[in-house]
Design a protein around this motif. Sequence first.
Motif, PDB file in Angstrom:
ATOM      1  N   TYR A 124       2.131  -6.846   8.600  1.00 34.57           N
ATOM      2  CA  TYR A 124       3.588  -6.850   8.451  1.00 34.57           C
ATOM      3  C   TYR A 124       4.073  -6.537   7.039  1.00 34.57           C
ATOM      4  O   TYR A 124       5.265  -6.614   6.768  1.00 34.57           O
ATOM      5  CB  TYR A 124       4.141  -8.218   8.877  1.00 34.57           C
ATOM      6  N   SER A 125       3.209  -6.157   6.131  1.00 35.82           N
ATOM      7  CA  SER A 125       3.617  -5.914   4.747  1.00 35.82           C
ATOM      8  C   SER A 125       4.411  -4.621   4.618  1.00 35.82           C
ATOM      9  O   SER A 125       4.343  -3.728   5.464  1.00 35.82           O
ATOM     10  CB  SER A 125       2.377  -5.848   3.848  1.00 35.82           C
ATOM     11  N   ASP A 126       5.165  -4.514   3.532  1.00 35.84           N
ATOM     12  CA  ASP A 126       5.908  -3.295   3.236  1.00 35.84           C
ATOM     13  C   ASP A 126       4.977  -2.243   2.644  1.00 35.84           C
ATOM     14  O   ASP A 126       4.006  -2.567   1.939  1.00 35.84           O
ATOM     15  CB  ASP A 126       7.042  -3.590   2.257  1.00 35.84           C
ATOM     16  N   LEU A 127       5.317  -0.975   2.899  1.00 34.84           N
ATOM     17  CA  LEU A 127       4.483   0.135   2.482  1.00 34.84           C
ATOM     18  C   LEU A 127       5.334   1.241   1.861  1.00 34.84           C
ATOM     19  O   LEU A 127       6.561   1.233   1.988  1.00 34.84           O
ATOM     20  CB  LEU A 127       3.726   0.714   3.685  1.00 34.84           C
ATOM     21  N   ILE A 128       4.671   2.191   1.227  1.00 29.21           N
ATOM     22  CA  ILE A 128       5.304   3.422   0.749  1.00 29.21           C
ATOM     23  C   ILE A 128       4.625   4.598   1.450  1.00 29.21           C
ATOM     24  O   ILE A 128       3.397   4.623   1.594  1.00 29.21           O
ATOM     25  CB  ILE A 128       5.170   3.588  -0.775  1.00 29.21           C
ATOM     26  N   LEU A 129       5.428   5.565   1.878  1.00 32.15           N
ATOM     27  CA  LEU A 129       4.907   6.808   2.430  1.00 32.15           C
ATOM     28  C   LEU A 129       5.305   7.949   1.497  1.00 32.15           C
ATOM     29  O   LEU A 129       6.480   8.124   1.194  1.00 32.15           O
ATOM     30  CB  LEU A 129       5.478   7.062   3.825  1.00 32.15           C
ATOM     31  N   PHE A 148       7.836   1.101   6.197  1.00 33.66           N
ATOM     32  CA  PHE A 148       7.878   1.863   4.953  1.00 33.66           C
ATOM     33  C   PHE A 148       9.183   1.555   4.218  1.00 33.66           C
ATOM     34  O   PHE A 148      10.257   2.019   4.591  1.00 33.66           O
ATOM     35  CB  PHE A 148       7.764   3.356   5.239  1.00 33.66           C
ATOM     36  N   ARG A 149       9.062   0.769   3.165  1.00 32.50           N
ATOM     37  CA  ARG A 149      10.239   0.427   2.355  1.00 32.50           C
ATOM     38  C   ARG A 149      10.788   1.676   1.685  1.00 32.50           C
ATOM     39  O   ARG A 149      12.000   1.879   1.626  1.00 32.50           O
ATOM     40  CB  ARG A 149       9.872  -0.608   1.290  1.00 32.50           C
ATOM     41  N   ALA A 166       0.815  -1.207   0.000  1.00 32.52           N
ATOM     42  CA  ALA A 166       0.000   0.000   0.000  1.00 32.52           C
ATOM     43  C   ALA A 166       0.850   1.258   0.000  1.00 32.52           C
ATOM     44  O   ALA A 166       1.979   1.274   0.484  1.00 32.52           O
ATOM     45  CB  ALA A 166      -0.934   0.008   1.210  1.00 32.52           C
ATOM     46  N   CYS A 167       0.261   2.317  -0.534  1.00 33.82           N
ATOM     47  CA  CYS A 167       0.841   3.653  -0.500  1.00 33.82           C
ATOM     48  C   CYS A 167      -0.004   4.516   0.426  1.00 33.82           C
ATOM     49  O   CYS A 167      -1.220   4.632   0.237  1.00 33.82           O
ATOM     50  CB  CYS A 167       0.877   4.258  -1.899  1.00 33.82           C
ATOM     51  N   PHE A 168       0.633   5.130   1.417  1.00 39.09           N
ATOM     52  CA  PHE A 168      -0.030   6.087   2.297  1.00 39.09           C
ATOM     53  C   PHE A 168       0.436   7.472   1.897  1.00 39.09           C
ATOM     54  O   PHE A 168       1.639   7.760   1.908  1.00 39.09           O
ATOM     55  CB  PHE A 168       0.291   5.785   3.756  1.00 39.09           C
ATOM     56  N   SER A 169      -0.532   8.317   1.542  1.00 40.22           N
ATOM     57  CA  SER A 169      -0.206   9.612   0.955  1.00 40.22           C
ATOM     58  C   SER A 169      -0.981  10.730   1.651  1.00 40.22           C
ATOM     59  O   SER A 169      -2.072  11.112   1.211  1.00 40.22           O
ATOM     60  CB  SER A 169      -0.526   9.598  -0.546  1.00 40.22           C
ATOM     61  N   PRO A 170      -0.431  11.278   2.733  1.00 40.97           N
ATOM     62  CA  PRO A 170      -1.062  12.435   3.369  1.00 40.97           C
ATOM     63  C   PRO A 170      -0.763  13.720   2.614  1.00 40.97           C
ATOM     64  O   PRO A 170       0.363  13.933   2.171  1.00 40.97           O
ATOM     65  CB  PRO A 170      -0.434  12.453   4.765  1.00 40.97           C
TER      66      PRO A 170
END
Length: 279
Positions: free
Chosen positions: A145-150, A173-174, A73-77
Motif C-alpha cells: 500500500y505504499s506510495d510510489l513514483i512512476l 503513484f503519488r 519506490a521509483c518504477f522507471s520503464p
Amino acid sequence: MNFLIKNKIKVFNLLVGIIEKQDKIVLDKTEKQKLTDLISKLQPIRTDKELIRLGADSDGGYLVPNDLKGVEACFSPGVGEFSSFETDCFRHGMKIFMADNSVDSPNLDPKEVKFSFLKKFIGSKSDDQFITLDEWVTQSSISDYSDLILQMDIEGFEYESLISISTSLLNRFRIIVVEFHDLDKLWNPEFFRFASIVFEKLLHNHYCIHIHPNNCYPVFKKDGIEIPPIMEFTFLRKDRVKEFSYSNSFPHALDVDNEVGNHIVLPNDWIGNSMESGS
C-alpha cells in the motif's frame, strides 16, 4: 489487439500524410473543440508544493513536486544512456526498479545505487518480452500500500501501458512523470480517441502540474493550435494538493532543453489564465 490498433494508427497516419501532400482530398480530423477541451484539462496548475529537478541538467532530468517523503519506490520503464533521475530518487531513500528489453543493464554502478532491473518492455500484456505495469509492481519487493513514483519514457508505448493499468495501482503513484510521444497526431480522430482515454484516466485522480516540451522536434501548428510532438508531463495525486491555481510562468527556472539548439517553450494554448483556488 493493442499491437493491431497501434499498427492501424501508424498506417492511417501514413496515408493521411500522403494524401494531404498530394492535396487530392481532405480526410476527417479531430473536432477542434474536442482538442481544445482536452488541452484545457491538461493545462498545468501551480500547487502548494514547489517544483524541484531530479536528474541531470539535460535530457533525462525532470521536474517533480517537492513531496518525496514517504515514497517507497521509483518504477522507471525505459532505460536511457544515463540514469540520473533514478540516482537522485535513490538518494532520496527510494527503492529503484527499472525495466527495458532493449538493454542488458542500466548504466549504474550497483555499489553506488542499488536497483532491480527487469529485461522486459512495459506494455499491455505479459509474455517473454513484455510485462504490464500491474504485474511488474506485484512481483517487486515492496509493500502492498505504499506510495510510489512512476517515471516513463518508452517511445510511444506509454499509451497502451497506461490504458491497461488498474485504477488501484495508478492511485498508488503519488507522482507520475511521462514523456508522451506523437502528440501532433491528436488531430487524427482515431489517435485522439485512444490518447484522450489515457489522459482522462490520469486526470481522474491526478493534477497535471508541469509540462516541458522536448525540443528534438519543432512545434506543430494546425488551425491555430500549437502542439509540440513530444512533451514531458508531471502529475501529482490530488490528495497531496491543498491549494492550487493556474501555472502561467513557462519555462520554469529549472527547465533545461533536451538538446542543444532549437529552443522551444510551452505554447500559450497549453497555459491557463485563471482558475479558482481549490482544495
